[in-house]
Design a protein around this motif. Structure first.
Motif, PDB file in Angstrom:
ATOM      1  N   PRO A  40       0.790  -1.219   0.000  1.00 10.17           N
ATOM      2  CA  PRO A  40       0.000   0.000   0.000  1.00 10.17           C
ATOM      3  C   PRO A  40       0.826   1.274   0.000  1.00 10.17           C
ATOM      4  O   PRO A  40       0.396   2.284  -0.501  1.00 10.17           O
ATOM      5  CB  PRO A  40      -0.823  -0.125   1.283  1.00 10.17           C
ATOM      6  N   MET A  41       2.024   1.240   0.578  1.00  9.43           N
ATOM      7  CA  MET A  41       2.828   2.455   0.652  1.00  9.43           C
ATOM      8  C   MET A  41       4.251   2.200   0.163  1.00  9.43           C
ATOM      9  O   MET A  41       5.195   2.812   0.610  1.00  9.43           O
ATOM     10  CB  MET A  41       2.859   2.970   2.089  1.00  9.43           C
ATOM     11  N   GLN A  42       4.409   1.254  -0.765  1.00  8.88           N
ATOM     12  CA  GLN A  42       5.756   0.893  -1.171  1.00  8.88           C
ATOM     13  C   GLN A  42       5.789   0.647  -2.666  1.00  8.88           C
ATOM     14  O   GLN A  42       4.909   0.007  -3.221  1.00  8.88           O
ATOM     15  CB  GLN A  42       6.196  -0.378  -0.426  1.00  8.88           C
ATOM     16  N   GLN A  56       2.671   0.016  10.079  1.00  6.82           N
ATOM     17  CA  GLN A  56       2.466   1.168   9.210  1.00  6.82           C
ATOM     18  C   GLN A  56       1.445   2.104   9.859  1.00  6.82           C
ATOM     19  O   GLN A  56       0.465   1.653  10.449  1.00  6.82           O
ATOM     20  CB  GLN A  56       1.981   0.739   7.834  1.00  6.82           C
ATOM     21  N   TYR A  63      -4.903  -5.703   3.264  1.00  9.78           N
ATOM     22  CA  TYR A  63      -3.893  -5.324   2.272  1.00  9.78           C
ATOM     23  C   TYR A  63      -4.393  -5.621   0.861  1.00  9.78           C
ATOM     24  O   TYR A  63      -4.292  -4.785  -0.047  1.00  9.78           O
ATOM     25  CB  TYR A  63      -2.615  -6.096   2.586  1.00  9.78           C
ATOM     26  N   PHE A 121      -5.225  -2.902  -2.338  1.00 13.09           N
ATOM     27  CA  PHE A 121      -4.582  -3.010  -3.647  1.00 13.09           C
ATOM     28  C   PHE A 121      -5.619  -3.147  -4.751  1.00 13.09           C
ATOM     29  O   PHE A 121      -5.465  -2.603  -5.840  1.00 13.09           O
ATOM     30  CB  PHE A 121      -3.631  -4.205  -3.675  1.00 13.09           C
ATOM     31  N   SER A 155      -2.451   4.467  -4.325  1.00 12.13           N
ATOM     32  CA  SER A 155      -1.775   4.745  -3.059  1.00 12.13           C
ATOM     33  C   SER A 155      -2.313   6.019  -2.418  1.00 12.13           C
ATOM     34  O   SER A 155      -2.853   6.898  -3.091  1.00 12.13           O
ATOM     35  CB  SER A 155      -0.274   4.882  -3.294  1.00 12.13           C
ATOM     36  N   THR A 201      -4.168   5.829   4.520  1.00 16.98           N
ATOM     37  CA  THR A 201      -5.056   4.701   4.791  1.00 16.98           C
ATOM     38  C   THR A 201      -5.707   4.890   6.162  1.00 16.98           C
ATOM     39  O   THR A 201      -5.023   5.022   7.179  1.00 16.98           O
ATOM     40  CB  THR A 201      -4.271   3.376   4.774  1.00 16.98           C
ATOM     41  N   ARG A 249      -9.531   4.316   1.982  1.00 17.17           N
ATOM     42  CA  ARG A 249      -8.806   5.487   1.494  1.00 17.17           C
ATOM     43  C   ARG A 249      -9.809   6.483   0.941  1.00 17.17           C
ATOM     44  O   ARG A 249     -10.985   6.154   0.749  1.00 17.17           O
ATOM     45  CB  ARG A 249      -7.780   5.083   0.423  1.00 17.17           C
ATOM     46  N   ARG A 306      -9.174   8.456  -4.485  1.00 21.49           N
ATOM     47  CA  ARG A 306      -8.036   7.557  -4.741  1.00 21.49           C
ATOM     48  C   ARG A 306      -8.488   6.202  -5.275  1.00 21.49           C
ATOM     49  O   ARG A 306      -7.665   5.314  -5.493  1.00 21.49           O
ATOM     50  CB  ARG A 306      -7.219   7.365  -3.452  1.00 21.49           C
TER      51      ARG A 306
END
Length: 376
Positions: free
Chosen positions: A19-21, A70, A107, A111, A116, A119, A133, A137
């Motif tokens: 989610p953040m990578q 996270q 997760y 996705f 992104s 969250t 989110r 988005r």
């Protein structure tokens, strides 16, 4: 970096999009004509159903969360649930999320539904943590899980499975009554008695296998590029206009492949120069105005844009059928102009214009010195 085979799909171990990578290697996603979900809303309902079933059948306790470490936009850290143990059950038998997402319930939901962004975390009526989110988005087209009886898509005994139609009902009360049973028919009449597996997450794709895409060493068929996981994709540079087209070395972010052989409606577009495109009806194509349009809207007399900037009038448009698989590709960059690729020497849009950037279809993408505020 090792690569594994899951359900006939090559997946890099580092290619899972957190989610953040950002990912480091090419992602493979799937298109599912046999198990087609025809609206974004229905895809979201299937994802929500899969999340609910995963928690009910495989997690079983709202307190069985693990801490992702996270940060949650609502404070604290994000909590998630794992449906299955990847060591004891690597193929995910009985899970409603796939090995690609390591059976992580929240997760996988993020996705599938969102781009992104921050969250937020809440608890549902059953006490399970869930994530959200901002609505802006959301992906232009949500991904959704597709199921079958084995983990290997190409296996002869692999049978497509479907949730009950109630899962995609417009009535929330009807959706709430849907069970976690899967069926061998779309009408929900023949329940399966065999193990179930997630074979992938579905999205759109466009090219027939022989269509040639420009890479650093020349044109390569989309099928050969997919099989070789070619990463050296060529796209327009972000500052290109119709008056000044510039190609750049980009990098492949993802390939999309049809999960099963199926029948597709294909538009065969022939130009005055003798060139030809063979794409699905929704494939994004740049026309002579610099506008991104769907292939199904093109007609005789319209113009396609070649890689050198010249305009090539369309002399024939035919609709035909293709039985088999179709494919698509997306570059690593995310701005609109550098998501314009070269196929068969014509400028076309990447798969992002059918999914995340679907709102930009029928807008001017390549303009000639036009002030940004007047672009439709």
């Amino acid at each position: 970096m090792t690569k594994t085979i899951w359900g006939g799909i090559v997946i890099s171990a580092a290619a899972v999009l957190l989610p953040m990578q950002a990912e480091a290697q090419v992602i493979i996603s799937t298109r599912c004509t046999v198990d087609n979900v025809d609206t974004n809303q229905k895809a979201e309902w299937r994802v929500e159903w899969a999340r609910k079933c995963g928690t009910i059948q495989n997690v079983g306790d709202p307190a069985a969360w693990f801490d992702t470490a996270q940060a949650a936009a609502t404070g604290g850290t994000l909590k998630d649930y794992r449906e299955s143990d990847p060591i004891r059950n690597p193929t995910g038998e009985g899970a409603f999320t796939g090995p690609l997402y390591e059976f992580k319930v929240n997760y996988s939901t993020m996705f599938a539904l969102y781009l992104s962004g921050p969250t937020y975390q809440y608890q549902d009526s059953r006490g399970y943590y869930y994530w959200l989110r901002d609505s802006w988005r959301k992906k232009g087209r949500a991904l959704y899980p597709t199921f079958s009886t084995t983990s290997v898509i190409e296996a002869q005994d692999n049978v497509q499975l479907f949730p009950h139609p109630n899962v995609m009902s417009s009535d929330p009360a009807v959706r709430a009554q849907a069970t976690c049973q899967l069926y061998t028919d779309k009408n929900g009449q023949i329940p399966t008695t065999t193990p179930v597996h997630v074979n992938g997450y579905c999205e759109s794709a466009c090219y027939t296998p022989e269509q040639r895409i420009l890479f650093s060493d020349g044109y390569v068929s989309i099928l050969d590029a997919f099989n070789g996981l070619r990463e050296d994709l060529i796209t327009l540079s972000s500052d290109s206009t119709l008056d000044n087209l510039k190609l750049q070395q980009n990098r492949t972010y993802s390939y999309t492949k049809e999960i099963r052989d199926a029948e597709h409606t294909i538009y065969v577009i022939t130009t005055r120069s003798g060139g030809q495109l063979r794409v699905t009806h929704e494939h994004p194509v740049i026309n002579g105005e610099g506008r991104m349009v769907q292939a199904q809207t093109l007609k005789v007399g319209d113009e396609l844009v070649k890689s050198d900037g010249s305009l090539d009038p369309i002399v024939d448009v035919q609709k035909t059928l293709h039985y088999g698989k179709v494919y698509n590709i997306a570059p690593e960059t995310t701005d609109l102009v550098s998501n314009v690729l070269v196929a068969q020497d014509y400028l076309v849009g990447s798969v992002r214009f059918q999914n995340d950037e679907v709102a930009y279809i029928n807008r001017i993408i390549l303009y000639r010195g036009m002030p940004a505020e007047v672009i439709p």
